[in-house]
Scaffold this motif. Structure first.
Motif, PDB file in Angstrom:
ATOM      1  N   CYS A   1       0.837  -1.213   0.000  1.00  0.00           N
ATOM      2  CA  CYS A   1       0.000   0.000   0.000  1.00  0.00           C
ATOM      3  C   CYS A   1       0.867   1.257   0.000  1.00  0.00           C
ATOM      4  CB  CYS A   1      -0.930   0.002   1.205  1.00  0.00           C
ATOM      5  SG  CYS A   1      -2.273  -1.206   1.108  1.00  0.00           S
ATOM      6  N   ASN A   2       1.929   1.269   0.813  1.00  0.00           N
ATOM      7  CA  ASN A   2       2.825   2.418   0.865  1.00  0.00           C
ATOM      8  C   ASN A   2       3.487   2.658  -0.488  1.00  0.00           C
ATOM      9  OD1 ASN A   2       2.395   3.140   3.526  1.00  0.00           O
ATOM     10  ND2 ASN A   2       3.971   1.774   4.309  1.00  0.00           N
ATOM     11  N   GLN A   3       3.995   1.589  -1.105  1.00  0.00           N
ATOM     12  CA  GLN A   3       4.679   1.726  -2.386  1.00  0.00           C
ATOM     13  C   GLN A   3       3.711   2.136  -3.489  1.00  0.00           C
ATOM     14  OE1 GLN A   3       7.947   1.624  -2.763  1.00  0.00           O
ATOM     15  NE2 GLN A   3       8.183   1.216  -0.589  1.00  0.00           N
ATOM     16  N   THR A   4       2.510   1.551  -3.489  1.00  0.00           N
ATOM     17  CA  THR A   4       1.518   1.883  -4.513  1.00  0.00           C
ATOM     18  C   THR A   4       1.092   3.340  -4.416  1.00  0.00           C
ATOM     19  OG1 THR A   4       0.691  -0.396  -4.475  1.00  0.00           O
ATOM     20  CG2 THR A   4      -0.739   1.267  -5.454  1.00  0.00           C
ATOM     21  N   ALA A   5       0.902   3.815  -3.179  1.00  0.00           N
ATOM     22  CA  ALA A   5       0.496   5.209  -2.988  1.00  0.00           C
ATOM     23  C   ALA A   5       1.570   6.167  -3.487  1.00  0.00           C
ATOM     24  CB  ALA A   5       0.210   5.464  -1.513  1.00  0.00           C
ATOM     25  N   SER A   6       2.839   5.843  -3.252  1.00  0.00           N
ATOM     26  CA  SER A   6       3.918   6.730  -3.692  1.00  0.00           C
ATOM     27  C   SER A   6       4.030   6.755  -5.210  1.00  0.00           C
ATOM     28  CB  SER A   6       5.257   6.286  -3.077  1.00  0.00           C
ATOM     29  OG  SER A   6       5.640   5.014  -3.561  1.00  0.00           O
ATOM     30  N   VAL A   7       3.669   5.654  -5.870  1.00  0.00           N
ATOM     31  CA  VAL A   7       3.719   5.605  -7.335  1.00  0.00           C
ATOM     32  C   VAL A   7       2.502   6.288  -7.951  1.00  0.00           C
ATOM     33  CG1 VAL A   7       3.668   4.057  -9.329  1.00  0.00           C
ATOM     34  CG2 VAL A   7       5.140   3.525  -7.387  1.00  0.00           C
ATOM     35  N   ALA A   8       1.321   6.003  -7.406  1.00  0.00           N
ATOM     36  CA  ALA A   8       0.092   6.545  -7.989  1.00  0.00           C
ATOM     37  C   ALA A   8      -0.158   7.992  -7.578  1.00  0.00           C
ATOM     38  CB  ALA A   8      -1.098   5.682  -7.556  1.00  0.00           C
ATOM     39  N   GLY A   9       0.416   8.418  -6.440  1.00  0.00           N
ATOM     40  CA  GLY A   9       0.138   9.760  -5.924  1.00  0.00           C
ATOM     41  C   GLY A   9       0.390  10.897  -6.893  1.00  0.00           C
ATOM     42  N   PRO A  10       1.583  10.981  -7.513  1.00  0.00           N
ATOM     43  CA  PRO A  10       1.838  12.088  -8.443  1.00  0.00           C
ATOM     44  C   PRO A  10       0.848  12.134  -9.609  1.00  0.00           C
ATOM     45  CG  PRO A  10       3.897  11.058  -7.810  1.00  0.00           C
ATOM     46  CD  PRO A  10       2.815  10.187  -7.269  1.00  0.00           C
TER      47      PRO A  10
END
Length: 242
Positions: A107-116
């Protein structure tokens, strides 16, 4: 935000610097407070802080303050989760579930990728104000209030939270960040103060029976040091790329 508030890049940079500084201080501080007061209180307080950020901020400094609150609020999630997993493992006599830990990491990694990408979409559709919409904190509070156990016993007394260590840690980081924001020879005293504060912090933590950060655990622990080194290199590369 620069255009909306007619601000300079050096002023809006505090939106990033304030968040990073507050997170760097907030993660270990909140982790310590979770030990003292239990995960439920800290998780609910942190989620409430996230909901206080300024969607309709009239000034840039209000946004900076809101970013600091956001950083401290989100800092509660991971330490509280780790505390809950540990207490549940102790209660049931089983190992911490690897599936849950993997899910948190994903979840942490996905959020950092999808966030921008999601942030860019929101800005394009409705402007920067859409990035500050915190309606998600309301269901977050509702679900956490039901899911997070209120019976978790704190592992330590509130008096053992290491206030002096927290202050030295925060002062050292703040001095380095202030120098980094406006690096100049005339501001030489800031990194010096940072080094002095860091040295005082390390000395106190090593000699303290109840340290804020147990630096002694790093001694002769090469696997842990190697893990921290890899994480440092990974984050450096990621931030440099961004």
């Amino acid at each position: 935000m620069e255009r909306a508030f007619d601000a300079s890049p050096s002023q809006t940079a505090w939106l990033v610097a304030g968040l990073c500084l507050a997170t760097a201080v907030g993660q270990p501080v909140v982790g310590r407070l979770v030990d003292a007061f239990g995960p439920r209180r800290l998780y609910l307080t942190g989620t409430a802080l996230v909901g206080l950020v300024g969607t309709l901020a009239p000034r840039l400094w209000v946004l900076v303050v809101s970013r600091v609150l956001l950083a401290f609020g989100t800092s509660a999630a991971y330490p509280a989760s780790m505390s809950l997993l540990r207490s549940e493992a102790d209660r049931t006599g089983t190992r911490s579930p690897s599936g849950v830990l993997a899910t948190l990491s994903i979840c942490n990694q996905t959020a950092s990728v999808a966030g921008p990408a999601v942030g860019g979409l929101l800005i394009g559709v409705g402007g920067w104000h859409w990035l500050r919409d915190q309606r998600a904190s309301v269901p977050g509070l509702s679900r956490a209030g039901r899911a997070v156990s209120a019976s978790t016993t704190p592992a330590m007394r509130a008096a053992e939270t290491g206030v002096v260590g927290v202050l030295l840690f925060a002062a050292s980081l703040t001095a380095f960040v202030l120098f980094r924001m406006h690096a100049a020879a005339a501001r030489w005293y800031l990194p010096v103060l940072g080094l002095i504060g860091g040295a005082a912090f390390a000395r106190r933590e090593i000699n303290d029976r109840e340290p804020f950060l147990d630096l002694r655990v790093l001694g002769d622990n090469m696997p842990l040091l190697a893990t921290y080194a890899r994480q440092l290199l990974t984050c450096t590369a990621s931030y440099a790329y961004l």
